[in-house]
Design an enzyme around this catalytic site. Structure first.
Site, PDB file in Angstrom:
ATOM      1  N   GLU A 186      -7.829   2.359  -2.153  1.00  0.00           N
ATOM      2  CA  GLU A 186      -7.398   2.405  -3.553  1.00  0.00           C
ATOM      3  C   GLU A 186      -8.553   2.258  -4.540  1.00  0.00           C
ATOM      4  OE1 GLU A 186      -4.277  -0.556  -4.063  1.00  0.00           O
ATOM      5  OE2 GLU A 186      -2.810   0.892  -3.358  1.00  0.00           O
ATOM      6  N   GLU A 255       1.027   4.212   1.417  1.00  0.00           N
ATOM      7  CA  GLU A 255       1.634   2.924   1.056  1.00  0.00           C
ATOM      8  C   GLU A 255       2.873   3.155   0.222  1.00  0.00           C
ATOM      9  OE1 GLU A 255      -0.619  -0.223  -0.669  1.00  0.00           O
ATOM     10  OE2 GLU A 255      -2.277   0.032   0.733  1.00  0.00           O
TER      11      GLU A 255
HETATM   12  C1  LIG Z   1      -0.970   0.708  -5.569  1.00  0.00           C
HETATM   13  C2  LIG Z   1       0.101   1.332  -6.311  1.00  0.00           C
HETATM   14  O1  LIG Z   1       0.348   2.514  -6.226  1.00  0.00           O
HETATM   15  N1  LIG Z   1       0.768   0.554  -7.092  1.00  0.00           N
HETATM   16  C3  LIG Z   1       1.804   1.021  -7.954  1.00  0.00           C
HETATM   17  C4  LIG Z   1       3.117   0.976  -7.276  1.00  0.00           C
HETATM   18  O2  LIG Z   1       4.137   1.302  -8.126  1.00  0.00           O
HETATM   19  C5  LIG Z   1       4.253   0.413  -9.225  1.00  0.00           C
HETATM   20  C6  LIG Z   1       5.480   0.774 -10.010  1.00  0.00           C
HETATM   21  O3  LIG Z   1       5.601   2.153 -10.105  1.00  0.00           O
HETATM   22  C7  LIG Z   1       2.982   0.488 -10.065  1.00  0.00           C
HETATM   23  O4  LIG Z   1       3.062  -0.430 -11.116  1.00  0.00           O
HETATM   24  C8  LIG Z   1       1.812   0.131  -9.176  1.00  0.00           C
HETATM   25  O5  LIG Z   1       0.617   0.281  -9.865  1.00  0.00           O
END
Ligand SMILES: CC(=O)N[C@H]1CO[C@H](CO)[C@@H](O)[C@@H]1O
Ligand SMILES: *[C@@H]1O[C@H](CO)[C@@H](O)[C@H](O)[C@H]1NC(C)=O
Ligand SMILES: *[C@@H]1O[C@H](CO)[C@@H](O)[C@H](O)[C@H]1NC(C)=O
Ligand SMILES: *[C@@H]1O[C@H](CO)[C@@H](O)[C@H](O)[C@H]1NC(C)=O
Ligand SMILES: *[C@@H]1O[C@H](CO)[C@@H](O)[C@H](O)[C@H]1NC(C)=O
Ligand SMILES: *[C@@H]1O[C@H](CO)[C@@H](O)[C@H](O)[C@H]1NC(C)=O
Ligand SMILES: *[C@@H]1O[C@H](CO)[C@@H](O)[C@H](O)[C@H]1NC(C)=O
Ligand SMILES: *[C@@H]1O[C@H](CO)[C@@H](O)[C@H](O)[C@H]1NC(C)=O
Length: 653
Positions: A186, A255
């Site tokens: 990430e 993920e």
């Molecule tokens: C790591 C990632 O993708 N996090 C996101 C997951 O989804 C939430 C809600 O849509 C986001 O706030 C996160 O940033």
């Protein structure tokens, strides 16, 4: 009206329990094209789930993996945790819960595959994101950017893990289960903060990974600019709209949050299975071929492994398998049904890209053709409120709001994401025998506020906590004395500012205040009216950390601890005592005495009496109990300080 009723899932799925038994000696090739991962020349549609090996114990790994396989997974994904594998530079540790080779082999023995996310940055709500703290103390180092000192250490660790996996013949080409590897993690989320150096770092990390000749594809999750041949993959709650950065790469989701992690002071997160199933079905509907649940089993942050600030010890994640290894229904069952339905369409999914057909407002179909008259279809109603009836291929179908139906023959619905037919409640047959602990079975040890050992030291300033404790303990005492002259006000406000994460304040050995931050902002201040006495007063501050920061740009240089202490008298005169003489003591006396170790369970320092002290601060409590049917005694030792609970190191099988 020709409403299609779902066929019995059991009937349809009898023939599709395909499992991949890798012959241990057989070499498997893994490549990819624009549709999918290609394993031994065949495109595959794969369901994956995260299980982090140190968040459970080797004794339960086989059961967790078996339950994952029964749930329809093909792949188990895990990070690798550098800080526990190399606690001291050059000294490696791969035992017990950290026996990575054994974990990978356990997955292999179950006939599943492995996605190894080496990183070495893990994030993962894990202490310091998985980086060893010694890395922080290499002079001149900067993490996750083009810094030679960092790159050297990162490459060394990547090579160490790849080397170990090769030695044990665990890559697919060697007959092992590892089909995918990940470098970094990430990074896109923080890349902006590192400027051009960040872009250079991404390219370097890609080259470093490729140079290690793993023979399996590498991915970078959440990395829009991942250089070829590294596959950029999606992380998030929904990934249907995601496209990889090259037409030669497959659409992969590394993920997907089955729930969310828990942190102190926040509610327990929950993600309904209907929404999770909708997100997964939409992903495969719109061209996805590899998908991973984060987490499939979350488990427990044992000892001091939890990240921070203020991440809880439970890492349950509302996952399909709960923290204790029980199947969570209906989540586990509904997703198993979904996996079987998707598996049933695999031969169609790998043949072509989907064809789109709009069926109405917020209603659409995606069709996968095997030949001109053989197809599988996904029908979606992505309106979050309104149910609908749609006509597809001349037949009428009912689509509940926010749902996807799967039709492996373009005709019969075998699964709808909103219709949960799997068992709702799982009767736990293992009704744990209730343990009733009488007051007399407790013993305790009282921590006294302030300096307790002969290794305390003095400085005329407030020290940053991580640099001072080197994370050998969560606790640091800051103590000083305040002299009140005759005529000076004894009633003052005490203003304390901290970078985090919590603090107990004692004046003349009595608790006067408690302050704490939260997961999103660990800093806090305390403004408390206190009464002093004429002459010498003691001020003891117990500053506490609850997990080192694991996320964000430059997270490794974020500090903790007290940075300002000011007294304000009734006339608003301020006395800054920050630069007075402070005496420091790292850790608690109980930690020094080893009260948290089972071997000291019977130590004479423990006080026994009829009534344990209550409503007092900083007391270690201990109780021994004998679970029925187990003849060993287990000791649970905890330090209770308000809502903090020092998780015992002992697990009960
Ligand atoms: C790591 C990632 O993708 N996090 C996101 C997951 O989804 C939430 C809600 O849509 C986001 O706030 C996160 O940033
Ligand atoms: C990787 O393979 C290349 C080409 O075969 C070789 O030159 C290189 O030494 C190998 N690197 C490692 C780390 O094995
Ligand atoms: C769908 O059709 C059924 C059967 O005719 C009907 O009962 C239902 O109200 C319809 N639902 C919608 C949202 O149109
Ligand atoms: C104090 O010093 C002695 C002797 O150097 C040492 O053995 C002991 O562990 C120390 N105790 C503490 C509490 O620091
Ligand atoms: C105040 O008391 C503390 C603890 O007893 C002692 O260490 C310190 O020297 C005293 N300070 C003064 C100014 O008397
Ligand atoms: C810790 O000490 C290092 C020098 O050793 C310094 O560069 C760094 O800023 C300090 N960290 C914090 C959070 O104060
Ligand atoms: C502590 O004492 C109890 C009672 O005598 C005994 O059963 C237990 O095994 C002892 N525990 C340890 C860790 O020595
Ligand atoms: C302990 O403190 C709580 C909260 O202040 C109070 O409600 C409770 O009565 C106290 N218990 C005893 C035994 O003093």
């Amino acid at each position: 009206m020709d409403m299609k009723t779902p066929l019995s899932l059991a009937l349809v799925f009898v023939s599709v329990f395909a499992v991949y038994c890798f012959d241990h000696a057989l070499s498997t090739t893994v490549t990819y094209d624009h549709r999918a991962l290609v394993i031994d020349g065949k495109r595959r549609v794969l369901q994956s789930g995260s299980i982090h090996y140190p968040r459970s114990t080797p004794e339960v790994w086989p059961e967790l993996i078996w339950k994952s396989k029964e749930g329809g997974l093909d792949v188990i994904e895990t990070y690798v945790f550098w800080n526990y594998h190399e606690p001291v530079r050059g000294e490696y540790y791969f035992e017990g819960r950290f026996d990575l080779v054994k974990f990978v082999r356990t997955v292999q023995e179950a006939g599943l595959m492995v996605h190894l996310r080496i990183g070495p940055y893990a994030c993962a709500e894990w202490n310091f994101g998985g980086f060893p703290l010694w890395l922080h103390f290499i002079p001149g180092i900067q993490f996750r950017t083009t810094n030679d000192l960092f790159k050297k250490e990162m490459l060394r660790f990547l090579a160490k893990i790849v080397g170990l996996m090769k030695e044990e013949k665990l890559f697919a080409s060697q007959g092992g289960p590892i089909i995918l590897a990940q470098v970094e993690n990430e990074y896109e989320l923080v890349e902006w903060a590192y400027g051009v150096a960040g872009e250079l770092y991404v390219n370097w990390a890609a080259e470093a990974a490729i140079s290690l000749n793993t023979t399996v594809p590498w991915v970078m999750c959440r990395q829009e600019d991942a250089p070829d041949p590294i596959i950029n993959t999606c992380n998030g709650f929904y990934c249907d709209q995601f496209t990889p950065n090259s037409p030669s790469k497959p659409k992969m989701w590394t993920e997907n949050y089955s729930g969310w992690f828990k942190s102190f002071g926040y509610p327990i997160p929950h993600r309904p299975v209907e929404d999770l199933a909708f997100a997964v079905a939409r992903f495969f509907e719109m061209g996805g071929t590899f998908h991973n649940y984060y987490m499939y089993f979350g488990g427990t942050n044992f000892g001091r492994t939890a990240g921070g600030p203020l991440v809880a010890t439970s890492y349950d994640y509302d996952a399909p398998i709960d923290e204790y290894g029980f199947i969570r229904q209906p989540k586990w069952g509904h997703l198993r049904d979904l996996h079987l339905a998707i598996k049933h369409c695999e031969e169609y999914l790998i043949r072509s890209d989907p064809t789109h057909q709009q069926l109405g407002h917020n209603l659409e179909a995606h069709i996968y053709y095997k030949s001109s008259n053989k197809c599988a279809a996904f029908l979606a109603n992505y309106d979050s409120e309104l149910d609908a009836n749609v006509t597809f291929n001349g037949n009428l179908y009912f689509l509940p709001a926010w749902s996807v139906s799967i039709l492996p023959d373009c005709k019969n619905v075998i699964f709808n994401t909103a219709k949960v037919v799997s068992q709702r409640i799982l009767a736990h047959t293992t009704t744990a025998n209730k343990l009733i602990l009488s007051a007399t079975s407790w013993s305790w040890y009282v921590e006294k506020p302030g300096v307790w050992g002969n290794n305390s030291f003095t400085e005329s300033r407030l020290l940053e906590q991580i640099n001072t404790t080197k994370d050998t303990s969560d606790y640091l005492w800051y103590t000083t004395s305040i002299n009140i002259m005759p005529g000076q006000s004894k009633e003052v406000f005490l203003l304390i500012e901290s970078l985090g994460h919590a603090a107990l304040i004692f004046v003349n050995k009595k608790l006067v205040a408690f302050g704490y931050g939260n997961h999103d902002d660990a800093s806090f201040s305390i403004n408390e009216k206190i009464s002093l006495v004429e002459g010498n007063n003691t001020l003891d501050i117990m500053s506490m950390m609850v997990g080192l920061q694991n996320f964000g740009p430059w997270f490794d240089v974020q500090g903790a601890g007290i940075f300002s202490v000011v007294l304000i008298d009734p006339w608003n005169n301020k006395y800054d005592v920050s630069a007075e003489e402070w005496t420091y003591q790292v850790g608690l006396e109980g930690e020094y005495l080893g009260l948290d170790k089972v071997i000291h369970a019977n130590s004479s320092v423990w006080i026994k009496g009829s009534v344990p002290p209550i409503n007092k601060t900083l007391i270690w409590y201990k109780v021994c109990f004998f679970p029925a049917s187990v003849y060993n005694s287990f000791c649970s030792i905890s330090l209770k300080q308000f809502w903090f609970c020092y998780k015992p190191f002992i697990t009960i099988p």
